[in-house]
Scaffold this active site. Structure first.
Site, PDB file in Angstrom:
ATOM      1  N   HIS A  63       4.518  -4.508  11.164  1.00  0.00           N
ATOM      2  CA  HIS A  63       4.575  -3.908  12.608  1.00  0.00           C
ATOM      3  C   HIS A  63       4.899  -4.716  13.567  1.00  0.00           C
ATOM      4  CE1 HIS A  63       4.451   0.461  10.879  1.00  0.00           C
ATOM      5  NE2 HIS A  63       3.371  -0.083  10.092  1.00  0.00           N
ATOM      6  N   HIS A  69      -7.450  -0.871   5.545  1.00  0.00           N
ATOM      7  CA  HIS A  69      -6.384   0.196   5.951  1.00  0.00           C
ATOM      8  C   HIS A  69      -6.300   1.487   5.109  1.00  0.00           C
ATOM      9  CE1 HIS A  69      -2.995   1.451   8.184  1.00  0.00           C
ATOM     10  NE2 HIS A  69      -2.283   1.355   6.938  1.00  0.00           N
ATOM     11  N   ASP A 118       5.989   4.762   5.055  1.00  0.00           N
ATOM     12  CA  ASP A 118       6.843   3.723   5.820  1.00  0.00           C
ATOM     13  C   ASP A 118       6.700   2.518   4.983  1.00  0.00           C
ATOM     14  OD1 ASP A 118       4.012   3.512   6.738  1.00  0.00           O
ATOM     15  OD2 ASP A 118       4.864   1.882   8.013  1.00  0.00           O
ATOM     16  N   HIS A 119       6.158   2.114   3.954  1.00  0.00           N
ATOM     17  CA  HIS A 119       6.176   1.136   3.227  1.00  0.00           C
ATOM     18  C   HIS A 119       6.910   1.416   1.585  1.00  0.00           C
ATOM     19  CE1 HIS A 119       3.517  -1.103   5.972  1.00  0.00           C
ATOM     20  NE2 HIS A 119       3.262   0.262   6.373  1.00  0.00           N
ATOM     21  N   HIS A 155       0.600  -1.062   0.084  1.00  0.00           N
ATOM     22  CA  HIS A 155      -0.136   0.015  -0.184  1.00  0.00           C
ATOM     23  C   HIS A 155       0.854   1.400  -0.065  1.00  0.00           C
ATOM     24  CE1 HIS A 155       0.766  -0.305   4.447  1.00  0.00           C
ATOM     25  NE2 HIS A 155       0.194   0.741   4.571  1.00  0.00           N
ATOM     26  N   HIS A 184       1.554   4.117   1.769  1.00  0.00           N
ATOM     27  CA  HIS A 184       2.015   4.825   2.914  1.00  0.00           C
ATOM     28  C   HIS A 184       3.560   4.739   2.709  1.00  0.00           C
ATOM     29  CE1 HIS A 184      -1.854   3.994   5.574  1.00  0.00           C
ATOM     30  NE2 HIS A 184      -1.853   5.281   4.827  1.00  0.00           N
ATOM     31  N   ASP A 186      -0.108  -4.038   6.271  1.00  0.00           N
ATOM     32  CA  ASP A 186      -0.902  -3.256   7.487  1.00  0.00           C
ATOM     33  C   ASP A 186      -2.275  -3.571   7.682  1.00  0.00           C
ATOM     34  OD1 ASP A 186       1.520  -2.032   8.059  1.00  0.00           O
ATOM     35  OD2 ASP A 186       0.648  -0.006   7.648  1.00  0.00           O
TER      36      ASP A 186
HETATM   37 FE    FE Z   1       2.700   0.873   8.023  1.00  0.00          FE
HETATM   38 ZN    ZN Z   2       0.228   1.749   6.467  1.00  0.00          ZN
END
Ligand code: FE
Ligand code: ZN
Length: 257
Positions: free
Chosen positions: A169, A109, A57-58, A53, A55, A131
């Site tokens: 995570h 998410h 942090d990915h 996805h 985001h 996530d």
């Molecule tokens: Fe994340």
């Molecule tokens: Zn995420």
């Protein structure tokens, strides 16, 4: 022989790297640096990047890794991730490291979130779920509806029990504090919590988990169990159907301190 490694990044992310001793695949590389370090240390060539996805942090390390290694990038068809990449959605099969990865649509998410499932990695099924599913929890509903997330988790729940589940995570201990509060008489859950506390005391990851383990302890896969229905109705007495109960459990988690 394929080996799976959890590369820690940021505060609590894991960047999952699968390799055969020569070539590697990485999932959701939010940061390129620790991936470059691992590739150099193990003398691996990066073949494939899978993104679940959009985001940051990915996706933050995707471009640097692609440019430097020439890796092929796959990502969700309906989300913006760093281009160029091949857009994939459910029904699509990806070949990587000599194995097959099936794309599963898991909105909730984010609205275009996907997961990658391989039926056989060295004799065991393997899931990269981003996530969507965490050990003892699930992703926050930033873009999707409770009905979408419940549908996505129901799909993952039908995967084989021995599926190795790679979540992105390390939220397990805080998830389990909530789980115990809403599912207090679950003996499997309290055993699992003790086990995970021991792992974290030794600085070890609680992941990967398995579908069978999550079915026993994860409140978001157990919203049809009487204990979870009761907890949901404490918040929302009118929660009758599966979606309303799921939404109430998610709401309880959001408020939990
Ligand atoms: Fe994340
Ligand atoms: Zn995420």
């Amino acid at each position: 022989m394929l080996k799976i490694i959890a590369i820690p990044a940021f505060n609590d992310n894991y960047l999952w790297l699968l390799h055969d001793g020569k070539r590697a695949l990485v999932v959701d590389p939010g940061d390129a640096t620790p991936v470059f370090d691992t590739l150099a240390e193990l003398n691996l060539k990066l073949d494939v990047i899978l993104v679940t996805h959009h985001h940051l942090d990915h996706t933050g390390g995707v471009s640097a890794l692609r440019v430097k290694t020439g890796a092929k990038v796959y990502g969700p068809a309906t989300e913006n991730i760093p281009k160029p990449y091949e857009a994939v959605s459910e029904g699509r099969n990806i070949t990587a490291l000599g194995g097959q990865f099936q794309v599963i649509d898991v909105p909730g998410h984010t609205s275009g979130h996907i997961a990658y499932f391989s039926p056989d990695v060295d004799g065991k099924p393997l899931l990269f779920c981003g996530d969507t599913l965490f050990s003892g929890g699930c992703g926050r509903l930033f873009e999707g509806t409770p009905a979408q997330m419940l549908g996505s988790l129901d799909k993952l729940a039908t995967l084989p029990g021995n599926t190795v589940v790679c979540c992105t995570h390390e939220y397990t201990l805080s998830n389990l504090r909530f789980a115990v509060a809403v599912d207090p008489d679950n003996a499997d859950l309290s055993r699992y919590q003790t086990h995970c506390i021991n792992l974290r005391e030794q600085n070890l990851p609680t992941l990967p988990t398995s579908i069978a383990q999550e079915l026993l302890i994860n409140p978001f896969l157990r919203t049809r169990q009487p204990a979870l229905v009761a907890a949901a109705r404490q918040l929302d007495a009118s929660a009758q159907d599966d979606t309303a109960v799921f939404a109430a459990v998610r709401q309880l988690k959001n408020q939990f301190k």
